[in-house]
Design a protein around this motif. Structure first.
Motif, PDB file in Angstrom:
ATOM      1  N   LYS A  47       0.846  -1.186   0.000  1.00 54.11           N
ATOM      2  CA  LYS A  47       0.000   0.000   0.000  1.00 54.11           C
ATOM      3  C   LYS A  47       0.887   1.243   0.000  1.00 54.11           C
ATOM      4  N   GLY A  48       0.612   2.167  -0.908  1.00 59.98           N
ATOM      5  CA  GLY A  48       1.403   3.389  -1.040  1.00 59.98           C
ATOM      6  C   GLY A  48       2.468   3.314  -2.121  1.00 59.98           C
ATOM      7  N   ASP A  49       2.775   2.118  -2.631  1.00 62.00           N
ATOM      8  CA  ASP A  49       3.781   1.986  -3.692  1.00 62.00           C
ATOM      9  C   ASP A  49       3.277   2.614  -4.988  1.00 62.00           C
ATOM     10  N   LEU A  50       4.211   3.065  -5.802  1.00 55.30           N
ATOM     11  CA  LEU A  50       3.898   3.667  -7.092  1.00 55.30           C
ATOM     12  C   LEU A  50       4.415   2.739  -8.184  1.00 55.30           C
ATOM     13  N   LEU A  51       3.536   2.343  -9.103  1.00 57.28           N
ATOM     14  CA  LEU A  51       3.909   1.448 -10.196  1.00 57.28           C
ATOM     15  C   LEU A  51       4.098   2.226 -11.477  1.00 57.28           C
ATOM     16  N   THR A  52       5.087   1.829 -12.266  1.00 57.21           N
ATOM     17  CA  THR A  52       5.238   2.312 -13.629  1.00 57.21           C
ATOM     18  C   THR A  52       4.675   1.224 -14.524  1.00 57.21           C
ATOM     19  N   ILE A  53       3.713   1.582 -15.359  1.00 60.87           N
ATOM     20  CA  ILE A  53       3.035   0.615 -16.214  1.00 60.87           C
ATOM     21  C   ILE A  53       3.230   1.025 -17.666  1.00 60.87           C
ATOM     22  N   ASP A  54       3.779   0.117 -18.452  1.00 59.89           N
ATOM     23  CA  ASP A  54       4.030   0.380 -19.874  1.00 59.89           C
ATOM     24  C   ASP A  54       3.005  -0.386 -20.704  1.00 59.89           C
ATOM     25  N   TYR A  64       4.412  -9.222 -14.536  1.00 64.11           N
ATOM     26  CA  TYR A  64       3.267  -8.790 -13.750  1.00 64.11           C
ATOM     27  C   TYR A  64       2.525  -7.754 -14.574  1.00 64.11           C
ATOM     28  N   ASP A  65       1.220  -7.924 -14.659  1.00 69.04           N
ATOM     29  CA  ASP A  65       0.400  -7.087 -15.509  1.00 69.04           C
ATOM     30  C   ASP A  65      -0.664  -6.377 -14.694  1.00 69.04           C
ATOM     31  N   VAL A  66      -1.181  -5.306 -15.290  1.00 71.01           N
ATOM     32  CA  VAL A  66      -2.370  -4.658 -14.762  1.00 71.01           C
ATOM     33  C   VAL A  66      -3.482  -5.048 -15.716  1.00 71.01           C
ATOM     34  N   TYR A  67      -4.576  -5.563 -15.161  1.00 73.46           N
ATOM     35  CA  TYR A  67      -5.703  -5.963 -16.000  1.00 73.46           C
ATOM     36  C   TYR A  67      -6.994  -5.439 -15.398  1.00 73.46           C
ATOM     37  N   VAL A  90       1.981  -3.672 -18.707  1.00 77.80           N
ATOM     38  CA  VAL A  90       2.967  -4.469 -17.972  1.00 77.80           C
ATOM     39  C   VAL A  90       3.627  -3.578 -16.918  1.00 77.80           C
ATOM     40  N   ILE A  91       3.730  -4.101 -15.698  1.00 82.59           N
ATOM     41  CA  ILE A  91       4.405  -3.367 -14.633  1.00 82.59           C
ATOM     42  C   ILE A  91       5.902  -3.457 -14.877  1.00 82.59           C
ATOM     43  N   THR A  92       6.544  -2.300 -15.021  1.00 82.15           N
ATOM     44  CA  THR A  92       7.977  -2.291 -15.286  1.00 82.15           C
ATOM     45  C   THR A  92       8.807  -1.904 -14.064  1.00 82.15           C
ATOM     46  N   HIS A  93       8.228  -1.108 -13.158  1.00 81.68           N
ATOM     47  CA  HIS A  93       8.945  -0.684 -11.956  1.00 81.68           C
ATOM     48  C   HIS A  93       7.969  -0.513 -10.805  1.00 81.68           C
ATOM     49  N   VAL A  94       8.474  -0.752  -9.600  1.00 80.05           N
ATOM     50  CA  VAL A  94       7.721  -0.495  -8.378  1.00 80.05           C
ATOM     51  C   VAL A  94       8.568   0.439  -7.533  1.00 80.05           C
ATOM     52  N   ILE A  95       8.019   1.588  -7.207  1.00 84.59           N
ATOM     53  CA  ILE A  95       8.710   2.534  -6.331  1.00 84.59           C
ATOM     54  C   ILE A  95       8.100   2.365  -4.949  1.00 84.59           C
ATOM     55  N   HIS A  96       8.908   1.894  -4.031  1.00 87.95           N
ATOM     56  CA  HIS A  96       8.446   1.569  -2.682  1.00 87.95           C
ATOM     57  C   HIS A  96       8.907   2.645  -1.702  1.00 87.95           C
TER      58      HIS A  96
END
Length: 102
Positions: A47-54, A64-67, A90-96
């Protein structure tokens, strides 16, 4: 007379770290998503993480995908999905964010 070793940072003093350059390969197809649930902690997304999605990357095995399912965005792997869903990217990065316990 100069003594000692030169600084390892010598020559990098004026360079700026640009996260767009590091994290975004397809600017027109990249979106960011902030996670507001603890549901994905088993895969290291909190919770609170920021995802980069391409959205321009082809979905592949192990990604890992966003669907979208039932009007909600969810995270998962294509190989684990058993029903018809719309893959959004597709999730390319997770900023925690590391939380300080002070």
């Amino acid at each position: 007379m100069i003594t000692g070793f030169p600084s390892p940072a010598q020559g990098y003093e004026d360079k700026i770290l640009d996260l767009n350059t590091l994290l975004v390969k397809h600017p027109a197809a990249t979106v960011f998503m902030k996670i507001d649930s603890e549901a994905y902690s088993k895969i290291g997304i909190y919770k609170g993480d920021l995802l980069t999605i391409d959205r321009a990357i082809t979905v592949g095995k192990g990604c890992y995908d966003v669907y979208e399912k039932d009007g909600e965005f969810r995270l998962g792997r294509v190989c684990d999905l058993k029903s018809e869903v719309v893959i959004c990217g597709v999730i390319t990065h997770v900023i925690h964010t590391v939380k300080n316990s002070m």
